[in-house]
Design a protein around this motif. Structure first.
Motif, PDB file in Angstrom:
ATOM      1  N   HIS A 261       8.108  -6.255   5.465  1.00 57.00           N
ATOM      2  CA  HIS A 261       7.895  -7.714   5.913  1.00 57.00           C
ATOM      3  C   HIS A 261       6.842  -8.213   6.533  1.00 57.00           C
ATOM      4  CE1 HIS A 261      12.016  -7.355   4.804  1.00 57.00           C
ATOM      5  NE2 HIS A 261      12.607  -7.211   5.950  1.00 57.00           N
ATOM      6  N   ILE A 262       6.071  -9.271   6.088  1.00 57.31           N
ATOM      7  CA  ILE A 262       4.750  -9.597   6.336  1.00 57.31           C
ATOM      8  C   ILE A 262       4.854 -11.084   7.053  1.00 57.31           C
ATOM      9  CG2 ILE A 262       2.389 -10.060   5.881  1.00 57.31           C
ATOM     10  CD1 ILE A 262       2.908  -8.324   3.685  1.00 57.31           C
ATOM     11  N   PRO A 263       4.558 -11.343   8.207  1.00 56.26           N
ATOM     12  CA  PRO A 263       4.895 -12.582   8.938  1.00 56.26           C
ATOM     13  C   PRO A 263       3.361 -13.628   8.411  1.00 56.26           C
ATOM     14  CG  PRO A 263       4.810 -10.900  10.684  1.00 56.26           C
ATOM     15  CD  PRO A 263       4.278 -10.388   9.216  1.00 56.26           C
ATOM     16  N   PRO A 264       3.644 -14.853   8.476  1.00 57.29           N
ATOM     17  CA  PRO A 264       2.856 -15.822   8.032  1.00 57.29           C
ATOM     18  C   PRO A 264       1.457 -15.440   8.784  1.00 57.29           C
ATOM     19  CG  PRO A 264       4.739 -16.968   8.305  1.00 57.29           C
ATOM     20  CD  PRO A 264       4.891 -15.405   8.924  1.00 57.29           C
ATOM     21  N   MET A 265       0.539 -15.755   8.084  1.00 59.58           N
ATOM     22  CA  MET A 265      -1.129 -15.742   8.687  1.00 59.58           C
ATOM     23  C   MET A 265      -1.529 -14.367   8.936  1.00 59.58           C
ATOM     24  SD  MET A 265      -1.634 -18.925   8.122  1.00 59.58           S
ATOM     25  CE  MET A 265      -3.004 -18.886   8.968  1.00 59.58           C
ATOM     26  N   GLN A 266      -0.583 -13.140   8.545  1.00 55.54           N
ATOM     27  CA  GLN A 266      -1.012 -12.070   8.794  1.00 55.54           C
ATOM     28  C   GLN A 266      -1.821 -11.526   7.524  1.00 55.54           C
ATOM     29  OE1 GLN A 266       1.298  -7.974   8.979  1.00 55.54           O
ATOM     30  NE2 GLN A 266       1.427  -8.901  11.028  1.00 55.54           N
ATOM     31  N   GLU A 267      -3.355 -10.993   7.646  1.00 55.47           N
ATOM     32  CA  GLU A 267      -3.981 -10.383   6.535  1.00 55.47           C
ATOM     33  C   GLU A 267      -3.324  -9.602   5.733  1.00 55.47           C
ATOM     34  OE1 GLU A 267      -8.449  -9.044   5.483  1.00 55.47           O
ATOM     35  OE2 GLU A 267      -7.875  -8.994   7.319  1.00 55.47           O
ATOM     36  N   LEU A 268      -3.477  -9.649   4.086  1.00 53.45           N
ATOM     37  CA  LEU A 268      -2.821  -9.144   3.331  1.00 53.45           C
ATOM     38  C   LEU A 268      -3.959  -7.719   2.906  1.00 53.45           C
ATOM     39  CD1 LEU A 268      -1.066 -11.755   0.970  1.00 53.45           C
ATOM     40  CD2 LEU A 268       0.075 -10.435   3.151  1.00 53.45           C
ATOM     41  N   THR A 269      -3.603  -6.696   3.042  1.00 51.51           N
ATOM     42  CA  THR A 269      -4.405  -5.427   2.606  1.00 51.51           C
ATOM     43  C   THR A 269      -3.946  -4.278   1.961  1.00 51.51           C
ATOM     44  OG1 THR A 269      -3.822  -4.344   5.014  1.00 51.51           O
ATOM     45  CG2 THR A 269      -5.854  -5.881   4.941  1.00 51.51           C
ATOM     46  N   TYR A 270      -4.488  -3.586   1.163  1.00 52.75           N
ATOM     47  CA  TYR A 270      -4.151  -2.439   0.316  1.00 52.75           C
ATOM     48  C   TYR A 270      -5.125  -1.178   0.532  1.00 52.75           C
ATOM     49  CZ  TYR A 270      -7.046  -3.242  -3.641  1.00 52.75           C
ATOM     50  OH  TYR A 270      -8.138  -3.390  -4.543  1.00 52.75           O
ATOM     51  N   ASN A 271      -4.755  -0.152   0.165  1.00 57.74           N
ATOM     52  CA  ASN A 271      -5.653   0.866   0.354  1.00 57.74           C
ATOM     53  C   ASN A 271      -6.543   1.062  -0.771  1.00 57.74           C
ATOM     54  OD1 ASN A 271      -6.748   3.569   0.263  1.00 57.74           O
ATOM     55  ND2 ASN A 271      -5.460   4.192   1.886  1.00 57.74           N
ATOM     56  N   TYR A 272      -7.926   0.966  -0.874  1.00 58.62           N
ATOM     57  CA  TYR A 272      -8.397   0.999  -2.164  1.00 58.62           C
ATOM     58  C   TYR A 272      -8.333   2.384  -2.705  1.00 58.62           C
ATOM     59  CZ  TYR A 272     -10.719  -3.373  -0.872  1.00 58.62           C
ATOM     60  OH  TYR A 272     -11.063  -4.777  -0.787  1.00 58.62           O
ATOM     61  N   GLY A 273      -7.965   3.318  -2.230  1.00 60.45           N
ATOM     62  CA  GLY A 273      -7.824   4.983  -2.909  1.00 60.45           C
ATOM     63  C   GLY A 273      -9.073   5.486  -2.851  1.00 60.45           C
ATOM     64  N   MET A 274      -9.124   6.895  -3.382  1.00 68.01           N
ATOM     65  CA  MET A 274     -10.085   8.081  -3.365  1.00 68.01           C
ATOM     66  C   MET A 274     -10.574   8.057  -4.797  1.00 68.01           C
ATOM     67  SD  MET A 274     -10.234   8.417  -0.335  1.00 68.01           S
ATOM     68  CE  MET A 274     -11.573   9.901  -0.225  1.00 68.01           C
ATOM     69  N   VAL A 275     -11.926   8.225  -4.681  1.00 67.17           N
ATOM     70  CA  VAL A 275     -12.656   8.350  -6.222  1.00 67.17           C
ATOM     71  C   VAL A 275     -12.291   9.738  -6.528  1.00 67.17           C
ATOM     72  CG1 VAL A 275     -14.549   8.235  -7.338  1.00 67.17           C
ATOM     73  CG2 VAL A 275     -14.277   6.604  -5.588  1.00 67.17           C
ATOM     74  N   ARG A 276     -12.169   9.735  -7.707  1.00 64.54           N
ATOM     75  CA  ARG A 276     -11.996  11.405  -8.299  1.00 64.54           C
ATOM     76  C   ARG A 276     -13.265  12.078  -8.006  1.00 64.54           C
ATOM     77  NH1 ARG A 276     -10.750   9.459 -13.780  1.00 64.54           N
ATOM     78  NH2 ARG A 276     -13.004  10.515 -14.576  1.00 64.54           N
ATOM     79  N   ALA A 277     -12.884  13.420  -7.688  1.00 69.02           N
ATOM     80  CA  ALA A 277     -14.160  14.331  -7.345  1.00 69.02           C
ATOM     81  C   ALA A 277     -14.970  14.587  -8.627  1.00 69.02           C
ATOM     82  CB  ALA A 277     -13.495  15.424  -6.760  1.00 69.02           C
ATOM     83  N   ASP A 278     -14.400  14.420  -9.782  1.00 73.71           N
ATOM     84  CA  ASP A 278     -15.332  14.756 -10.856  1.00 73.71           C
ATOM     85  C   ASP A 278     -16.226  13.646 -11.387  1.00 73.71           C
ATOM     86  OD1 ASP A 278     -13.378  13.336 -11.654  1.00 73.71           O
ATOM     87  OD2 ASP A 278     -12.911  14.569 -13.608  1.00 73.71           O
ATOM     88  N   ARG A 279     -16.418  12.721 -10.661  1.00 73.86           N
ATOM     89  CA  ARG A 279     -17.298  11.941 -11.078  1.00 73.86           C
ATOM     90  C   ARG A 279     -18.175  11.210  -9.860  1.00 73.86           C
ATOM     91  NH1 ARG A 279     -13.667   6.435 -12.632  1.00 73.86           N
ATOM     92  NH2 ARG A 279     -13.973   5.370 -10.554  1.00 73.86           N
ATOM     93  N   ARG A 280     -19.370  10.437 -10.370  1.00 70.57           N
ATOM     94  CA  ARG A 280     -20.011   9.696  -9.379  1.00 70.57           C
ATOM     95  C   ARG A 280     -19.334   8.417  -9.311  1.00 70.57           C
ATOM     96  NH1 ARG A 280     -23.953   5.798  -9.323  1.00 70.57           N
ATOM     97  NH2 ARG A 280     -23.646   5.500 -11.635  1.00 70.57           N
ATOM     98  N   GLY A 281     -19.380   8.189  -7.876  1.00 67.25           N
ATOM     99  CA  GLY A 281     -18.694   7.121  -7.766  1.00 67.25           C
ATOM    100  C   GLY A 281     -19.735   6.049  -6.578  1.00 67.25           C
ATOM    101  N   PRO A 282     -19.083   5.021  -5.999  1.00 71.63           N
ATOM    102  CA  PRO A 282     -19.773   4.061  -5.091  1.00 71.63           C
ATOM    103  C   PRO A 282     -19.899   4.733  -3.809  1.00 71.63           C
ATOM    104  CG  PRO A 282     -17.516   3.405  -5.234  1.00 71.63           C
ATOM    105  CD  PRO A 282     -17.718   4.388  -6.408  1.00 71.63           C
ATOM    106  N   ARG A 283     -20.808   4.344  -2.962  1.00 71.02           N
ATOM    107  CA  ARG A 283     -21.126   4.848  -1.718  1.00 71.02           C
ATOM    108  C   ARG A 283     -20.267   4.497  -0.924  1.00 71.02           C
ATOM    109  NH1 ARG A 283     -25.929   2.460  -3.292  1.00 71.02           N
ATOM    110  NH2 ARG A 283     -25.537   0.754  -1.868  1.00 71.02           N
TER     111      ARG A 283
END
Length: 677
Positions: free
Chosen positions: A639-661
């Motif tokens: 449950h999320i009260p009003p005016m609370q920031e909505l966030t999610y986990n961006y996840g981890m980049v696969r180890a076998d490929r180049r990703g962002p810094r």
């Protein structure tokens, strides 16, 4: 001769009332729980509980039966200066009253519920030790739900065990049960809602059958109480560890499980306080939810009506100064703080309520008033303790924004979407002088250069009135035989691919299996954060599991992805599931899906990363003949009260490929990794 009611043993045989010279009110009208040595500080909670619900520990007497008693009518042996005459201590025998319509039970807050609820565990199997603690029964009846696709009964004990194990609640943590922290409280509530939704999904199969609504909210609460998965066992005056002002609850059982308000029905919760060898009741919390004629329009003052004497239609008899009413009167003179929970209308569910913990109040005065029917009603004036965060007053301000009466601080644009969404999305900056995010084109949908090949060969549905489990619907069968959503748009399953109806299906646009296609149902706001750029939050309360929005933009190929693009959703990353140890295989898209919202997108592009998020994503597929359209839907973890920031986990980049810094994480959570990609 003097005889004292409430001694350690109840007198047997007839009592000569002429010899009763002294009556000590509320010493122990019902021998529910042994007196604790430190009962002046905190005691285990007592009922009353919803009819049909199991007698949860520690709300049950040690002999296995709840004796309901009434004290005789008498004046107390001590004077209490009060504008309210303390002249009667006769308590009603029943803890609830029965409505004259639809065989429905009505609680003290006018909260109706069906009386066909059946205990998840037999009452006779519960045993209690001399200290009042519940022993594990030698045998336990299986909790059965006729919820399988084939119609056979389903034993949900393995499901319960898996959930408790996943959230480290399988072994009862006695110290954390007694005095819990935020993490423990969140885990209890999360498990409750996951279990409630799973039970609801099983019951959904029988929804077309009469009497199949079995109140999964009560059943889930009963099971967790029995298993010991609850927080803040001790009653206490003041704040509750792990529960913050402004926290919201959609079910009374949630408040009971975390120790905010123990009774699952009564609007007044109280404890016994020992003073000079005597025991007196003190109020610890109240729920004001519209069942009585309360006046709570002022955000800092609440005129609260006492309990009792009311039918579903009107006040029928005078209220008596007993139980909760007496506890409120005692708290007036004691000056202790009382927790106030306000029950407000749940706009998304016309018949439901959302309960807002509004913080601590003190009772300033009491009096007797006349109801419209001429009966005596106790009134108590409670004033909010100053210096607390906003809660109910924030809700009042938001309602004025929705009604167009006032404008919130820092508004730049009243509607960022320029009418693209059915509800406007406000753009706000009350932090600095920045006038808005970099230019982009707002789009509600996900744009494909070409769709993926169909992942199944099954036909589309022909449900002209909307999909239901009982329709033998092709789309429902692709979801394992269950509907993935409730009628309120709450997701019933997780860690699996959601099959929604596609363009070739015969169901209408408002079909229950098209929740993510209906656009925004929440009043969202894009706002400037202090240290994370632009973020997203909601004016409305959000239920656990509720759909928030999808991630719109343009589908791009992995080999041409711009790693410096800050508005990319990459489904090939590794994401943490809701359950730390999921019972199902981790979700994987049937095809790698990468979405860029840099140049065009919707509100989803503004959702920031957090290592302890309140939102998670689910893969959604909509099939059309031989084509599959994959989408990403965002849903509330809790449950999320009003005016609370909505966030999610961006996840981890696969180890076998180049990703962002790596980027420095500013989520500020206790579990922050310090960085994200």
């Amino acid at each position: 001769m003097e005889h004292t009611f409430g001694s350690d043993s109840i007198p047997s045989g007839p009592i000569n009332k002429d010899t009763v010279l002294t009556v000590k009110p509320l010493r122990r009208l019902v021998p529910i729980f042994p007196v604790q040595p430190d009962s002046n500080a905190s005691v285990p909670p007592t009922g009353p509980f919803s009819p049909g619900a199991a007698p949860f520990f520690p709300f049950y007497s040690s002999n296995g039966s709840q004796n309901k008693g009434t004290g005789p009518q008498s004046r107390p042996p001590y004077p209490i200066p009060s504008p309210v005459p303390i002249s009667s201590f006769k308590s009603p025998v029943t803890a609830s009253r029965r409505s004259t319509r639809l065989n429905t039970l009505v609680d003290e807050d006018d909260y109706s519920q069906s009386d066909d609820f059946e205990d998840s565990y037999d009452r006779d199997e519960v045993e209690y030790g001399s200290n009042g603690n519940m022993k594990k029964p030698a045998t336990r009846r299986k909790t059965r739900h006729s919820g399988s696709v084939s119609g056979s009964d389903v034993d949900i004990d393995p499901l319960v065990t898996q959930l408790l194990k996943s959230f480290n609640l399988l072994e009862v943590d006695i110290p954390r049960q007694a005095d819990s922290d935020k993490d423990y409280v969140d885990r209890v509530i999360t498990v409750y809602n996951l279990l409630r939704r799973k039970i609801g999904q099983l019951d959904d199969i029988k929804s077309a059958n009469p009497g199949s609504n079995r109140r999964p909210d009560l059943r889930a609460g009963t099971i967790l109480m029995f298993k010991g998965a609850r927080a803040n066992l001790k009653k206490r005056i003041g704040g509750v560890p792990g529960v913050e002002i402004g926290d919201i609850f959609f079910f009374r059982m949630e408040m009971c499980l975390v120790g905010v308000h123990a009774p699952s029905m009564s609007g007044i919760d109280y404890m016994t306080n020992r003073v000079s060898g005597e025991e007196e009741p003190l109020a610890v919390s109240i729920v004001s939810s519209g069942g009585y004629d309360d006046d709570g329009d002022d955000g800092d003052v609440l005129i609260y009506s006492g309990q009792g004497g009311q039918s579903r239609v009107k006040q029928e008899t005078d209220q008596q100064l007993v139980r909760g009413n007496l506890a409120l009167e005692k708290s007036l003179h004691k000056g202790n703080e009382v927790r106030v929970i306000r029950g407000l209308k749940d706009v998304a569910n016309g018949t439901g309520k959302v309960y807002v913990y509004d913080g601590l109040y003190k009772i300033h005065e009491s009096w007797i008033d006349k109801s419209k029917s001429g009966c005596n009603v106790f009134k108590y004036k409670l004033v909010r303790v100053p210096g607390q965060p906003e809660a109910f007053t924030l809700w009042k301000s938001i309602q004025l924004w929705k009604d167009g009466v006032t404008v919130g601080p820092g508004v730049i644009l009243p509607d960022l979407t320029s009418g693209s969404e059915s509800l406007p999305v406000c753009l706000v900056n009350d932090v600095d002088d920045e006038k808005g995010p970099a230019y982009f084109t707002y789009t509600r949908s996900l744009n494909y250069t070409k769709p993926f090949s169909s992942i199944s060969s099954s036909s589309n549905c022909v449900c002209s009135t909307g999909c239901q489990p009982s329709n033998n619907c092709a789309c429902v069968q692709r979801n394992g035989g269950y509907m993935p959503y409730t009628s309120l748009g709450v997701l019933l399953t997780h860690n699996s691919l959601i099959h929604e109806c596609g363009r070739s299906c015969g169901c209408p646009p408002n079909c229950r299996n098209r929740i993510s296609q209906a656009g925004l149902k929440l009043h969202l706001e894009v706002f400037k954060t202090t240290d994370k750029g632009w973020g997203l939050r909601s004016w409305d309360p959000i239920r656990a599991g509720a759909f928030i929005c999808e991630y719109a933009g343009v589908v791009v190929q992995e080999n041409v992805m711009d790693f410096d693009d800050n508005y990319v959703f990459d489904a090939t990353r590794s994401f943490e599931p809701i359950e730390p140890v999921p019972s199902e295989e981790r979700v994987k898209f049937p095809f790698p899906l990468i979405i860029s919202a840099k140049n065009e997108g919707n509100v989803g592009r503004f959702m920031n990363h957090s290592c302890e998020p309140n939102v998670y994503w689910q893969p959604i597929v909509r099939e059309n003949v031989n084509e599959s359209y994959l989408h990403v839907g965002f849903y509330a973890i809790k449950h999320i009260p009003p005016m609370q920031e909505l966030t999610y986990n961006y996840g981890m980049v696969r180890a076998d490929r180049r990703g962002p810094r790596k980027k420095t994480c500013m989520c500020g959570s206790s579990r922050c990794n310090g960085y994200f990609y």
